[in-house]
Design a protein around this motif. Sequence first.
Motif, PDB file in Angstrom:
ATOM      1  N   THR A   1      10.913   6.338  -9.329  1.00 24.03           N
ATOM      2  CA  THR A   1      11.645   5.231  -9.937  1.00 24.03           C
ATOM      3  C   THR A   1      12.174   4.279  -8.871  1.00 24.03           C
ATOM      4  O   THR A   1      12.083   3.053  -9.017  1.00 24.03           O
ATOM      5  N   VAL A   2      12.704   4.825  -7.789  1.00 24.27           N
ATOM      6  CA  VAL A   2      13.201   3.982  -6.694  1.00 24.27           C
ATOM      7  C   VAL A   2      12.055   3.192  -6.070  1.00 24.27           C
ATOM      8  O   VAL A   2      12.182   1.984  -5.797  1.00 24.27           O
ATOM      9  N   LEU A   3      10.917   3.830  -5.859  1.00 22.75           N
ATOM     10  CA  LEU A   3       9.764   3.115  -5.313  1.00 22.75           C
ATOM     11  C   LEU A   3       9.287   2.018  -6.260  1.00 22.75           C
ATOM     12  O   LEU A   3       8.863   0.952  -5.815  1.00 22.75           O
ATOM     13  N   ALA A   4       9.354   2.270  -7.558  1.00 22.16           N
ATOM     14  CA  ALA A   4       8.946   1.244  -8.527  1.00 22.16           C
ATOM     15  C   ALA A   4       9.862   0.033  -8.442  1.00 22.16           C
ATOM     16  O   ALA A   4       9.400  -1.112  -8.505  1.00 22.16           O
ATOM     17  N   VAL A   5      11.153   0.260  -8.291  1.00 19.61           N
ATOM     18  CA  VAL A   5      12.092  -0.859  -8.178  1.00 19.61           C
ATOM     19  C   VAL A   5      11.898  -1.579  -6.846  1.00 19.61           C
ATOM     20  O   VAL A   5      11.950  -2.813  -6.783  1.00 19.61           O
ATOM     21  N   VAL A   6      11.628  -0.840  -5.777  1.00 14.90           N
ATOM     22  CA  VAL A   6      11.382  -1.452  -4.469  1.00 14.90           C
ATOM     23  C   VAL A   6      10.102  -2.290  -4.504  1.00 14.90           C
ATOM     24  O   VAL A   6      10.004  -3.306  -3.815  1.00 14.90           O
ATOM     25  N   SER A   7       9.150  -1.911  -5.322  1.00 16.23           N
ATOM     26  CA  SER A   7       7.896  -2.670  -5.396  1.00 16.23           C
ATOM     27  C   SER A   7       8.121  -4.095  -5.885  1.00 16.23           C
ATOM     28  O   SER A   7       7.312  -4.973  -5.623  1.00 16.23           O
ATOM     29  N   LEU A   8       9.205  -4.329  -6.567  1.00 13.63           N
ATOM     30  CA  LEU A   8       9.537  -5.686  -7.009  1.00 13.63           C
ATOM     31  C   LEU A   8       9.681  -6.613  -5.811  1.00 13.63           C
ATOM     32  O   LEU A   8       9.263  -7.767  -5.856  1.00 13.63           O
ATOM     33  N   VAL A   9      10.235  -6.101  -4.728  1.00 13.46           N
ATOM     34  CA  VAL A   9      10.483  -6.918  -3.543  1.00 13.46           C
ATOM     35  C   VAL A   9       9.279  -6.958  -2.608  1.00 13.46           C
ATOM     36  O   VAL A   9       8.932  -8.008  -2.081  1.00 13.46           O
ATOM     37  N   VAL A  10       8.623  -5.822  -2.404  1.00  9.49           N
ATOM     38  CA  VAL A  10       7.606  -5.740  -1.349  1.00  9.49           C
ATOM     39  C   VAL A  10       6.186  -5.999  -1.812  1.00  9.49           C
ATOM     40  O   VAL A  10       5.298  -6.139  -0.992  1.00  9.49           O
ATOM     41  N   SER A  11       5.930  -6.078  -3.102  1.00  9.40           N
ATOM     42  CA  SER A  11       4.539  -6.151  -3.535  1.00  9.40           C
ATOM     43  C   SER A  11       4.357  -7.067  -4.734  1.00  9.40           C
ATOM     44  O   SER A  11       4.269  -6.607  -5.877  1.00  9.40           O
ATOM     45  N   ASN A  12       4.259  -8.350  -4.515  1.00 12.15           N
ATOM     46  CA  ASN A  12       3.915  -9.309  -5.569  1.00 12.15           C
ATOM     47  C   ASN A  12       4.680  -9.062  -6.862  1.00 12.15           C
ATOM     48  O   ASN A  12       4.098  -8.887  -7.925  1.00 12.15           O
ATOM     49  N   LEU A  13       5.974  -9.054  -6.778  1.00 15.61           N
ATOM     50  CA  LEU A  13       6.832  -8.807  -7.938  1.00 15.61           C
ATOM     51  C   LEU A  13       6.497  -7.499  -8.645  1.00 15.61           C
ATOM     52  O   LEU A  13       6.487  -7.407  -9.869  1.00 15.61           O
ATOM     53  N   GLY A  14       6.229  -6.480  -7.877  1.00 13.98           N
ATOM     54  CA  GLY A  14       5.973  -5.162  -8.455  1.00 13.98           C
ATOM     55  C   GLY A  14       4.714  -5.129  -9.293  1.00 13.98           C
ATOM     56  O   GLY A  14       4.694  -4.549 -10.371  1.00 13.98           O
ATOM     57  N   GLY A  15       3.639  -5.706  -8.796  1.00  8.24           N
ATOM     58  CA  GLY A  15       2.415  -5.759  -9.593  1.00  8.24           C
ATOM     59  C   GLY A  15       2.601  -6.679 -10.778  1.00  8.24           C
ATOM     60  O   GLY A  15       2.199  -6.365 -11.887  1.00  8.24           O
ATOM     61  N   PHE A  16       3.238  -7.825 -10.510  1.00 10.09           N
ATOM     62  CA  PHE A  16       3.559  -8.810 -11.550  1.00 10.09           C
ATOM     63  C   PHE A  16       4.335  -8.177 -12.695  1.00 10.09           C
ATOM     64  O   PHE A  16       4.022  -8.364 -13.862  1.00 10.09           O
ATOM     65  N   LEU A  17       5.348  -7.402 -12.331  1.00  5.64           N
ATOM     66  CA  LEU A  17       6.291  -6.718 -13.216  1.00  5.64           C
ATOM     67  C   LEU A  17       5.667  -5.576 -14.010  1.00  5.64           C
ATOM     68  O   LEU A  17       6.373  -4.665 -14.415  1.00  5.64           O
ATOM     69  N   LEU A  18       4.372  -5.593 -14.235  1.00  2.71           N
ATOM     70  CA  LEU A  18       3.738  -4.538 -15.031  1.00  2.71           C
ATOM     71  C   LEU A  18       3.809  -3.198 -14.307  1.00  2.71           C
ATOM     72  O   LEU A  18       4.199  -2.184 -14.896  1.00  2.71           O
ATOM     73  N   GLY A  19       3.451  -3.160 -13.040  1.00  2.00           N
ATOM     74  CA  GLY A  19       3.490  -1.913 -12.278  1.00  2.00           C
ATOM     75  C   GLY A  19       4.899  -1.370 -12.150  1.00  2.00           C
ATOM     76  O   GLY A  19       5.123  -0.165 -12.232  1.00  2.00           O
ATOM     77  N   MET A  20       5.856  -2.273 -11.947  1.00  2.00           N
ATOM     78  CA  MET A  20       7.236  -1.833 -11.826  1.00  2.00           C
ATOM     79  C   MET A  20       7.728  -1.233 -13.143  1.00  2.00           C
ATOM     80  O   MET A  20       8.356  -0.175 -13.157  1.00  2.00           O
ATOM     81  N   LEU A  21       7.454  -1.893 -14.250  1.00  2.00           N
ATOM     82  CA  LEU A  21       7.915  -1.383 -15.548  1.00  2.00           C
ATOM     83  C   LEU A  21       7.264  -0.046 -15.892  1.00  2.00           C
ATOM     84  O   LEU A  21       7.930   0.871 -16.382  1.00  2.00           O
TER      85      LEU A  21
ATOM     86  N   TYR B   1       0.827  -1.203   0.000  1.00  2.00           N
ATOM     87  CA  TYR B   1       0.000   0.000   0.000  1.00  2.00           C
ATOM     88  C   TYR B   1       0.864   1.257   0.000  1.00  2.00           C
ATOM     89  O   TYR B   1       0.590   2.210  -0.716  1.00  2.00           O
ATOM     90  N   LEU B   2       1.886   1.261   0.827  1.00  2.00           N
ATOM     91  CA  LEU B   2       2.745   2.443   0.927  1.00  2.00           C
ATOM     92  C   LEU B   2       3.523   2.696  -0.359  1.00  2.00           C
ATOM     93  O   LEU B   2       3.635   3.841  -0.814  1.00  2.00           O
ATOM     94  N   VAL B   3       4.046   1.643  -0.963  1.00  2.00           N
ATOM     95  CA  VAL B   3       4.826   1.820  -2.192  1.00  2.00           C
ATOM     96  C   VAL B   3       3.922   2.235  -3.349  1.00  2.00           C
ATOM     97  O   VAL B   3       4.240   3.159  -4.100  1.00  2.00           O
ATOM     98  N   GLY B   4       2.774   1.585  -3.502  1.00  2.00           N
ATOM     99  CA  GLY B   4       1.847   1.952  -4.577  1.00  2.00           C
ATOM    100  C   GLY B   4       1.319   3.372  -4.425  1.00  2.00           C
ATOM    101  O   GLY B   4       1.274   4.153  -5.380  1.00  2.00           O
ATOM    102  N   GLY B   5       0.948   3.720  -3.200  1.00  2.00           N
ATOM    103  CA  GLY B   5       0.478   5.080  -2.945  1.00  2.00           C
ATOM    104  C   GLY B   5       1.584   6.109  -3.137  1.00  2.00           C
ATOM    105  O   GLY B   5       1.356   7.205  -3.652  1.00  2.00           O
TER     106      GLY B   5
END
Length: 142
Positions: free
Chosen positions: A88-108, A60-64
Amino acid sequence: MLTATARGVRAGRRWFRAFRRTRPFWGSLWLVLGGWTVLKFSLGAIRLVTVTGFDALAGYLVGGGMMLCGLIPLALPRQRYTFGLLGTVLAVVSLVVSNLGGFLLGMLLGVLGGAMIVGWGPRRRRRARAGRAPVESGSGRC
């Protein structure tokens, strides 16, 4: 003759075009969509989130945070470097903390949006026309 509605639509389109050209609009859009994707794939029952603690809350914190980092440069374009890099840093951190960064789509989407925000610059004025001779300055010494 244009009706009042058609004139209003044209004025709205002109305003939106000017708004879009004076701000990092597309980068912000991608970063907000990436944050929404990370947040969407992090959603769980609030009861489960309160029981499991910070691990569930991190999504929640990273997505928000990604969504916030996408919206701030729209209001304050001069802060694009700070919030573009932070997003950008939060997007990369989402890979670890949130279901592979929204299944890689959110991170990318977040990395793309953050890079576009950092790379955006205000429009520069055009140079003098090609037909004019360049203006010389100084004493002419090399």
